[in-house]
Design a protein around this motif. Structure first.
Motif, PDB file in Angstrom:
ATOM      1  N   LEU A 110      -8.125  25.273  -6.757  1.00  0.00           N
ATOM      2  CA  LEU A 110      -6.879  24.936  -6.434  1.00  0.00           C
ATOM      3  C   LEU A 110      -6.318  23.760  -7.064  1.00  0.00           C
ATOM      4  CD1 LEU A 110      -7.817  25.489  -2.801  1.00  0.00           C
ATOM      5  CD2 LEU A 110      -6.587  27.093  -4.270  1.00  0.00           C
ATOM      6  N   PRO A 111      -4.972  23.610  -7.150  1.00  0.00           N
ATOM      7  CA  PRO A 111      -4.266  22.246  -7.661  1.00  0.00           C
ATOM      8  C   PRO A 111      -4.649  21.179  -6.758  1.00  0.00           C
ATOM      9  CG  PRO A 111      -2.913  24.157  -7.418  1.00  0.00           C
ATOM     10  CD  PRO A 111      -3.901  24.593  -6.848  1.00  0.00           C
ATOM     11  N   SER A 112      -4.492  20.038  -7.575  1.00  0.00           N
ATOM     12  CA  SER A 112      -4.681  18.665  -7.074  1.00  0.00           C
ATOM     13  C   SER A 112      -3.926  17.756  -7.523  1.00  0.00           C
ATOM     14  CB  SER A 112      -6.201  18.163  -6.733  1.00  0.00           C
ATOM     15  OG  SER A 112      -6.785  18.041  -8.021  1.00  0.00           O
ATOM     16  N   ALA A 113      -3.510  16.648  -6.933  1.00  0.00           N
ATOM     17  CA  ALA A 113      -2.946  15.647  -7.723  1.00  0.00           C
ATOM     18  C   ALA A 113      -3.395  15.038  -8.888  1.00  0.00           C
ATOM     19  CB  ALA A 113      -2.519  14.268  -6.608  1.00  0.00           C
ATOM     20  N   GLY A 114      -2.658  14.499 -10.016  1.00  0.00           N
ATOM     21  CA  GLY A 114      -3.427  14.210 -11.071  1.00  0.00           C
ATOM     22  C   GLY A 114      -2.426  13.302 -11.498  1.00  0.00           C
ATOM     23  N   GLY A 115      -2.891  12.960 -12.908  1.00  0.00           N
ATOM     24  CA  GLY A 115      -2.128  11.595 -13.644  1.00  0.00           C
ATOM     25  C   GLY A 115      -2.973  10.289 -13.539  1.00  0.00           C
ATOM     26  N   ASP A 116      -2.245   9.423 -14.237  1.00  0.00           N
ATOM     27  CA  ASP A 116      -2.955   8.045 -14.463  1.00  0.00           C
ATOM     28  C   ASP A 116      -2.783   7.171 -13.053  1.00  0.00           C
ATOM     29  OD1 ASP A 116      -3.468   8.688 -17.128  1.00  0.00           O
ATOM     30  OD2 ASP A 116      -1.381   7.924 -17.610  1.00  0.00           O
ATOM     31  N   GLU A 117      -3.989   6.496 -12.914  1.00  0.00           N
ATOM     32  CA  GLU A 117      -4.048   5.638 -11.860  1.00  0.00           C
ATOM     33  C   GLU A 117      -2.888   4.724 -11.780  1.00  0.00           C
ATOM     34  OE1 GLU A 117      -7.778   4.463 -10.250  1.00  0.00           O
ATOM     35  OE2 GLU A 117      -8.903   6.085 -10.843  1.00  0.00           O
ATOM     36  N   ALA A 118      -2.220   4.297 -10.667  1.00  0.00           N
ATOM     37  CA  ALA A 118      -1.354   3.139 -10.650  1.00  0.00           C
ATOM     38  C   ALA A 118      -1.845   2.214  -9.590  1.00  0.00           C
ATOM     39  CB  ALA A 118       0.107   3.784 -10.322  1.00  0.00           C
ATOM     40  N   GLU A 119      -1.491   0.799 -10.135  1.00  0.00           N
ATOM     41  CA  GLU A 119      -2.078  -0.271  -9.099  1.00  0.00           C
ATOM     42  C   GLU A 119      -1.289  -0.279  -7.629  1.00  0.00           C
ATOM     43  OE1 GLU A 119      -1.506  -5.139  -8.900  1.00  0.00           O
ATOM     44  OE2 GLU A 119      -1.677  -4.026 -10.993  1.00  0.00           O
ATOM     45  N   PHE A 120      -2.019  -0.273  -6.817  1.00  0.00           N
ATOM     46  CA  PHE A 120      -1.576  -0.087  -5.308  1.00  0.00           C
ATOM     47  C   PHE A 120      -0.733  -1.418  -5.244  1.00  0.00           C
ATOM     48  CE2 PHE A 120      -1.814  -1.038  -0.581  1.00  0.00           C
ATOM     49  CZ  PHE A 120      -1.183   0.243  -0.164  1.00  0.00           C
ATOM     50  N   VAL A 121       0.592  -1.350  -4.548  1.00  0.00           N
ATOM     51  CA  VAL A 121       1.263  -2.367  -4.371  1.00  0.00           C
ATOM     52  C   VAL A 121       1.650  -2.418  -2.625  1.00  0.00           C
ATOM     53  CG1 VAL A 121       3.614  -3.701  -4.732  1.00  0.00           C
ATOM     54  CG2 VAL A 121       2.392  -2.272  -6.673  1.00  0.00           C
ATOM     55  N   SER A 122       0.975  -3.521  -2.113  1.00  0.00           N
ATOM     56  CA  SER A 122       1.172  -3.321  -0.533  1.00  0.00           C
ATOM     57  C   SER A 122       2.418  -3.848  -0.308  1.00  0.00           C
ATOM     58  CB  SER A 122       0.032  -4.169   0.108  1.00  0.00           C
ATOM     59  OG  SER A 122       0.138  -5.550  -0.313  1.00  0.00           O
ATOM     60  N   GLY A 123       3.187  -3.424   0.557  1.00  0.00           N
ATOM     61  CA  GLY A 123       4.438  -3.815   1.404  1.00  0.00           C
ATOM     62  C   GLY A 123       5.521  -3.417   0.653  1.00  0.00           C
ATOM     63  N   ALA A 124       5.267  -2.410  -0.322  1.00  0.00           N
ATOM     64  CA  ALA A 124       6.419  -1.711  -1.215  1.00  0.00           C
ATOM     65  C   ALA A 124       7.001  -0.863  -0.428  1.00  0.00           C
ATOM     66  CB  ALA A 124       6.057  -1.507  -2.510  1.00  0.00           C
ATOM     67  N   SER A 125       8.356  -0.475  -0.421  1.00  0.00           N
ATOM     68  CA  SER A 125       8.692   0.883   0.185  1.00  0.00           C
ATOM     69  C   SER A 125       9.138   1.701  -0.909  1.00  0.00           C
ATOM     70  CB  SER A 125      10.081   0.153   0.848  1.00  0.00           C
ATOM     71  OG  SER A 125      10.965  -0.162  -0.140  1.00  0.00           O
ATOM     72  N   GLY A 126       9.058   3.089  -0.423  1.00  0.00           N
ATOM     73  CA  GLY A 126       9.151   3.955  -1.507  1.00  0.00           C
ATOM     74  C   GLY A 126       7.516   4.377  -2.289  1.00  0.00           C
ATOM     75  N   ILE A 127       7.920   5.300  -3.301  1.00  0.00           N
ATOM     76  CA  ILE A 127       6.541   5.877  -3.890  1.00  0.00           C
ATOM     77  C   ILE A 127       6.431   4.723  -5.133  1.00  0.00           C
ATOM     78  CG2 ILE A 127       5.590   7.520  -5.164  1.00  0.00           C
ATOM     79  CD1 ILE A 127       7.216   9.436  -3.341  1.00  0.00           C
ATOM     80  N   VAL A 128       5.193   4.385  -5.421  1.00  0.00           N
ATOM     81  CA  VAL A 128       4.852   3.551  -6.416  1.00  0.00           C
ATOM     82  C   VAL A 128       4.492   4.656  -7.497  1.00  0.00           C
ATOM     83  CG1 VAL A 128       3.317   1.910  -7.574  1.00  0.00           C
ATOM     84  CG2 VAL A 128       4.023   1.649  -5.196  1.00  0.00           C
ATOM     85  N   SER A 129       4.956   4.653  -8.733  1.00  0.00           N
ATOM     86  CA  SER A 129       4.591   5.629  -9.874  1.00  0.00           C
ATOM     87  C   SER A 129       3.361   5.057 -10.533  1.00  0.00           C
ATOM     88  CB  SER A 129       5.680   5.752 -10.872  1.00  0.00           C
ATOM     89  OG  SER A 129       5.823   4.551 -11.624  1.00  0.00           O
TER      90      SER A 129
END
Length: 129
Positions: A110-129
């Motif tokens: 089954l499909p799953s999310a993929g792509g490069d890992e991005a650094e997690f930014v806490s407190g940010a609003s919205g989606i971090v690419s």
């Protein structure tokens, strides 16, 4: 660890269904394969290998000593595409191919999310690419 049974002797060779897990989900699923009776009863066969068909390539598992069942983990090479086929190969003591089983096709990942890992930014609003 998820186990999916493949029984080449049963009318329903895939009693657990054809879903193997998710794309990119490495070493989370074991295939427990029961060889066809013709292979199990053949005295010439001393070992098995599972041959996997994926994206026009054939990837072979490790060599397993002849047994009632063999357990093959789905490694990273096998979880990259949406579909997978599997065929059991029987070898003699000299490493020569004796016989192949039927090819089972239509095993699905089954499909799953993929792509490069991005650094997690806490407190940010919205989606971090």
């Amino acid at each position: 660890m998820r186990e999916i049974r493949i029984n080449f002797n049963a009318a329903n060779m895939l009693p657990d269904g054809s879903e193997l897990g998710l794309i990119g989900e490495h070493n989370a699923t074991d295939l427990v394969i029961t060889p066809p009776s013709e292979m199990a009863e053949c005295e010439e066969i001393t070992s098995y290998t599972a041959a996997f068909a994926t994206e026009g390539r054939i990837i072979r598992s490790d060599i397993y000593e002849k047994a009632e069942t063999i357990t093959v983990p789905l490694c990273s090479q096998l979880t990259q595409d949406h579909t997978l086929g599997v065929q059991l190969e029987g070898y003699d003591g000299k490493g020569e191919l004796v016989v192949k089983s039927k090819l089972i096709t239509g095993l699905r990942l089954l499909p799953s999310a993929g792509g490069d890992e991005a650094e997690f930014v806490s407190g940010a609003s919205g989606i971090v690419s």
